[in-house]
Design an enzyme around this catalytic site. Structure first.
Site: not given
Ligand code: IFM
Length: 444
Positions: A156, A357
């Protein structure tokens, strides 16, 4: 049992990150998150990563737990400060232990814990940090590269760049829009250099948190707000990663903030390394509209702050969609995941996708039907994307254990395994049993 059957060989895993579970802060140098935690008012309750879920001590038990649950893969991150302190042996042992239980390791090289000394030298806005990351990646690969096949370089990078350097709700807590864009570029560069440094036998990807951006209304103004956020959330990464260039509209939108002169000739080509898969982290979509007065609400799910994480986008307002939410206040809408998987299938034909995720925070209870419902809904959407041609190869549930949820400290629980932070006793929740069955049967 329904007909939700997943392909043979589909990877069923869980994901964690070093700072969020390891503890053991005395045996490594400080990261930017240690400093942030020590800064009053930054992290809920003054919580720290000093002990976390004590995984540095209990890792064998945690691997045994995964094996008992029949999970086939585990995505974990390596702590850069721990490696600098000579602690790479921990990951060496962890990889061996995973393999001895038939669990495929997936290594993330960077999940937000920048060594504090590198932040002091300029952090991600400084180009040197990308070079430092490339040598760190080579060092980790030298030790783990003979056994680890699956790698994600960064987790991320949007959060590292924009929550870390624009809104300041994440470490290092800086609030400079110009620096956040420099940081995004150097994170991209770090990815490219690290990918080039990993052994040829590796399968290399990056775990993005792409935003499923939706305009509030069909108006041209709202469509333009969505385009602007899509550029800042998604195409700032996928542009150079998948196509070798930053999107011209992003450069134009942000021209008042930076001239992008930090992008040197050859950088975009360097970022554009062959990818073996794209990692998609997904939790909730974003709904945006035009805010012509330049003062729209910022219910973007990334923490309340006086500073926006979106450079040059103060004419965009974020809206909380109606409907159910998780304990993070994030609305539950699996269709955003479907849209993203199909988008990347069209945009990068043939590029394998991993859901690196997905999961939900709920109350501490061990009986967690809401989490099971969240997981079921998202896995049904992945199943639909597979049927529609998306090459999804695996799913990493966030998270194996309750853990340190960044500025929320230990107040939010994402684990399918409950952690009692007083005793460090692990108790699998109902969702862990549910997921174990899915991993065993490949269907639900
Ligand atoms: O806990 C985080 C993780 O570190 C990165 N992705 C989102 C998770 C939940 O907020």
């Amino acid at each position: 049992m329904t007909d939700m059957r997943f392909p043979e060989g589909f990877l069923w895993g869980t994901a964690t990150a070093a700072f969020q579970i390891e503890g053991g802060s005395a045996s490594r140098g400080p990261s930017i998150w240690d400093t942030f935690c020590a800064t009053p008012g930054k992290v809920y309750g003054g919580h720290t990563g000093d002990v976390a879920a004590d995984h540095l001590r209990l890792w064998r038990e945690d691997v045994r737990l995964m094996a008992e649950l029949g999970l086939g893969a585990y995505r974990f991150s390596v702590s850069w400060p721990r490696v600098l302190a000579g602690g790479i042996g921990f990951y060496d042992q962890l990889v061996d232990e995973l393999l001895s239980h038939g669990i495929t390791p997936c290594v993330t090289l960077y999940h937000w814990d920048l060594p504090q000394e590198l932040e002091a030298a300029g952090g991600w806005p400084d180009r040197e940090t990308a070079y430092a990351f490339a040598s760190y990646a080579a060092q980790v690969a030298e030790v783990l590269g003979d056994r680890v096949e699956l790698w994600t370089t960064l987790n991320e990078p949007w959060c590292s760049a924009f929550l870390g350097y624009a809104s300041g709700v994440h470490a290092p807590g800086r609030t400079s829009p110009a620096d956040s864009l420099r940081a995004a570029h150097h994170l991209n560069l770090a990815h490219g250099m690290a990918a080039a440094a990993l052994p040829a036998r590796s399968r290399v990807g990056i775990a993005l948190n792409p935003s499923a951006v939706r305009p509030l209304t069909p108006s041209a103004a709202d469509a333009d707000a969505a385009r602007r956020i899509d550029a800042l959330a998604n195409r700032i990464f996928t542009g150079p990663l998948l196509h070798g260039a930053y999107p011209p509209d992003l450069l134009a939108d942000t021209a008042a903030v930076t001239d992008w002169s930090f992008v040197r000739p050859g950088d975009e080509a360097l970022i554009h390394q062959p990818l073996d898969f794209l990692g998609v982290n997904y939790y909730t979509p974003a709904v945006v509209s035009a805010a012509p007065d330049g003062n729209g609400p910022r219910a973007d799910g990334h923490g309340g702050t006086a500073h926006s994480p979106w450079p040059a986008a103060d004419t965009v307002a974020f809206h909380q969609p109606p409907g159910e939410r998780t304990d993070m206040g994030w609305s539950i809408d699996p269709s955003g995941l479907y849209d993203l998987l199909m988008r990347f299938t069209r945009e990068a034909p043939g590029l394998p996708l991993l859901v690196t995720e997905n999961g939900a925070a709920y109350a501490p209870d061990v009986h967690d039907p809401l989490r099971i419902a969240y997981l079921e809904a998202h896995l049904a959407t992945i199943h639909r994307a597979l049927a529609d041609g998306a090459p999804v190869e695996g799913y990493f549930l966030w998270s194996l254990l309750d853990n340190f949820e960044w500025s929320y400290g230990y107040s939010k629980r994402f684990g399918i395994v409950h952690v009692d932070y007083e005793t460090q006793v692990r108790t699998p929740r109902s969702s862990a049993r549910w997921y174990a069955r899915l991993a065993r049967e490949g269907a639900f």
